[in-house]
Structure formats: structure tokens, C-alpha cells
Scaffold this motif. Structure first.
Motif, mmCIF file in Angstrom:
data_model
loop_
_atom_site.group_PDB
_atom_site.id
_atom_site.type_symbol
_atom_site.label_atom_id
_atom_site.label_comp_id
_atom_site.label_asym_id
_atom_site.label_seq_id
_atom_site.Cartn_x
_atom_site.Cartn_y
_atom_site.Cartn_z
ATOM 1 N N GLU A 82 0.855 -1.131 0.056
ATOM 2 C CA GLU A 82 0.022 -0.091 -0.219
ATOM 3 C C GLU A 82 0.888 1.320 0.086
ATOM 4 O O GLU A 82 0.458 2.090 -0.817
ATOM 5 N N ASP A 83 2.017 1.391 0.854
ATOM 6 C CA ASP A 83 2.767 2.383 0.825
ATOM 7 C C ASP A 83 3.509 2.393 -0.613
ATOM 8 O O ASP A 83 3.920 3.707 -1.044
ATOM 9 N N VAL A 84 4.093 1.410 -1.088
ATOM 10 C CA VAL A 84 4.489 1.373 -2.508
ATOM 11 C C VAL A 84 3.469 2.140 -3.370
ATOM 12 O O VAL A 84 4.112 2.981 -4.048
ATOM 13 N N THR A 85 2.382 1.748 -3.625
ATOM 14 C CA THR A 85 1.407 2.166 -4.369
ATOM 15 C C THR A 85 1.346 3.795 -4.255
ATOM 16 O O THR A 85 1.059 4.746 -5.059
ATOM 17 N N ARG A 86 0.962 4.079 -2.790
ATOM 18 C CA ARG A 86 0.982 5.544 -2.272
ATOM 19 C C ARG A 86 2.135 6.519 -2.873
ATOM 20 O O ARG A 86 2.006 7.285 -3.351
ATOM 21 N N ILE A 105 8.686 -0.146 -7.970
ATOM 22 C CA ILE A 105 7.660 -0.985 -8.569
ATOM 23 C C ILE A 105 8.603 -2.503 -8.918
ATOM 24 O O ILE A 105 7.829 -3.537 -8.355
ATOM 25 N N ARG A 106 9.616 -2.337 -9.381
ATOM 26 C CA ARG A 106 10.461 -3.358 -9.806
ATOM 27 C C ARG A 106 10.900 -4.068 -8.507
ATOM 28 O O ARG A 106 10.773 -5.361 -8.395
ATOM 29 N N ALA A 107 11.322 -3.579 -7.536
ATOM 30 C CA ALA A 107 11.851 -4.237 -6.417
ATOM 31 C C ALA A 107 10.724 -4.916 -5.670
ATOM 32 O O ALA A 107 10.990 -6.001 -5.057
ATOM 33 N N ALA A 108 9.598 -4.094 -5.468
ATOM 34 C CA ALA A 108 8.329 -4.666 -4.771
ATOM 35 C C ALA A 108 8.153 -5.949 -5.391
ATOM 36 O O ALA A 108 7.581 -6.983 -4.767
ATOM 37 N N ALA A 109 7.932 -6.116 -6.879
ATOM 38 C CA ALA A 109 7.319 -7.051 -7.586
ATOM 39 C C ALA A 109 8.534 -8.292 -7.600
ATOM 40 O O ALA A 109 7.911 -9.381 -7.816
ATOM 41 N N GLU A 110 9.719 -8.012 -7.549
ATOM 42 C CA GLU A 110 10.875 -9.158 -7.530
ATOM 43 C C GLU A 110 10.997 -9.689 -6.089
ATOM 44 O O GLU A 110 11.351 -10.876 -6.179
ATOM 45 N N CYS A 111 10.805 -9.062 -5.085
ATOM 46 C CA CYS A 111 11.176 -9.472 -3.953
ATOM 47 C C CYS A 111 10.363 -9.834 -3.043
ATOM 48 O O CYS A 111 10.419 -10.254 -1.677
ATOM 49 N N VAL A 117 2.648 -9.540 -4.421
ATOM 50 C CA VAL A 117 2.757 -9.066 -5.826
ATOM 51 C C VAL A 117 1.288 -8.904 -6.339
ATOM 52 O O VAL A 117 1.124 -8.009 -7.039
ATOM 53 N N THR A 118 0.783 -9.949 -6.105
ATOM 54 C CA THR A 118 -0.851 -10.139 -6.505
ATOM 55 C C THR A 118 -1.532 -8.658 -6.185
ATOM 56 O O THR A 118 -2.205 -7.903 -7.128
ATOM 57 N N ARG A 119 -1.413 -8.459 -4.760
ATOM 58 C CA ARG A 119 -2.109 -7.077 -4.253
ATOM 59 C C ARG A 119 -1.563 -5.860 -4.897
ATOM 60 O O ARG A 119 -2.264 -4.914 -5.069
ATOM 61 N N LEU A 124 -2.045 -0.984 -7.830
ATOM 62 C CA LEU A 124 -1.751 -0.278 -9.295
ATOM 63 C C LEU A 124 -2.354 -0.192 -10.201
ATOM 64 O O LEU A 124 -2.574 1.017 -11.013
ATOM 65 N N HIS A 125 -3.204 -1.230 -10.507
ATOM 66 C CA HIS A 125 -4.171 -0.928 -11.570
ATOM 67 C C HIS A 125 -5.464 -0.212 -11.017
ATOM 68 O O HIS A 125 -6.203 0.221 -12.040
#
Length: 148
Positions: A82-86, A105-111, A117-119, A124-125
Motif C-alpha cells: 500500500e505504501d509502495v502504491t501511494r 515497482i520492480r523491487a516490490a514485484a521481484e522481492c 505481488v498480486t495485491r 496499481l491498476h
């Protein structure tokens, strides 16, 4: 008698001096890049507006490119999705380039675990962002799945 404001203006990040006391010495004794370590510490628990302001300031000088990447990656790995998205929302408001938040975004999705990652992808969408942001998350998630 008139005195100046007791706090930083709302568009500036203020880090109290007491938080910085001894930081340089601790960073010098650590095994990492001092500027990068300082940035990683700063984004760990600061308000997102402060982090966005810090990243904006770092982006203004090419000599801080590594510290900028370190800050974005630290947010992507250590803060909630949620913080990443904000933060992505704050960093990609026009006239800024939508690609400036790609590293977070890449770091969040990769790690992160698949559930997070689904959330992240859903957030993001769902959030009013430029399509590039969601597309970058999909690319990072696809790249990650190709290695598993």
C-alpha cells in the motif's frame, strides 16, 4: 516579538538533528555506501511525503543517482505494498515522468511473496496512475516468474 515557524513548511522534509547525530560515523563504519545507507535508513519509517520529497531532491543531481535507486528499492522492498502504491502515486503526478518510480515497482514485484505481488498489481491498476506503472509491475512479475 515574532518568531519564525516552528516546523518545516509542508513542502519540505525536516529530519530532526537529533536523528542525524552519529549517523555519519555509524555509516562510515558500516560496509556500504554512506549516502546509500543514509537513504535506506531515511526511507524506513519516514512519512511517504518526506520520502517523495527526498527522492525528488536526489533526482536533481546525477551524483546521487545511486542513492536515488537505493531509496526507491528500499521502499519497494521494506514498505507495505500500500505504501509502495501511494509513493508511486506521489512520484508520478504530472509533470513528472511515470518511469521515475519504476525501481520501487520492480523491487516490490521481484522481492515479495506472490500474494503481495498480486495485491500490488491490483492496487496499481485500481489507483489512478498512468498505465506505465501497472505495466512495469507486470513486466517485473513476469521476469521474476521466468526465474522460478
Amino acid at each position: 516579538m515574532t518568531t519564525g515557524p516552528s516546523s518545516a513548511p509542508s513542502n519540505q522534509a525536516a529530519i530532526p538533528l537529533s536523528e542525524l547525530t552519529g549517523v555519519h560515523e555509524r555509516l562510515e563504519s558500516s560496509h556500504g555506501d554512506p549516502a546509500g545507507e543514509l537513504v535506506r535508513v531515511a526511507v524506513a519509517d519516514r512519512p511517504l511525503e518526506d520520502i517523495a520529497h527526498l527522492i525528488t531532491l536526489l533526482e536533481q543531481s546525477p551524483e546521487y543517482a545511486e542513492a536515488t535507486v537505493a531509496a526507491l528499492r528500499a521502499v519497494g522492498v521494506n514498505r507495505s505494498v500500500e505504501d509502495v502504491t501511494r509513493l508511486v502515486t506521489l512520484l508520478t503526478r504530472p509533470p513528472r515522468d511515470a518511469a521515475c518510480a519504476d525501481e520501487a515497482i520492480r523491487a516490490a514485484a521481484e522481492c515479495r511473496p506472490v500474494e503481495e505481488v498480486t495485491r500490488l498489481l491490483a492496487l496499481l491498476h485500481r489507483t489512478p496512475l498512468q498505465p506505465h506503472c501497472g505495466e512495469e509491475a507486470v513486466r517485473a512479475a513476469a521476469w521474476r516468474s521466468s526465474w522460478n
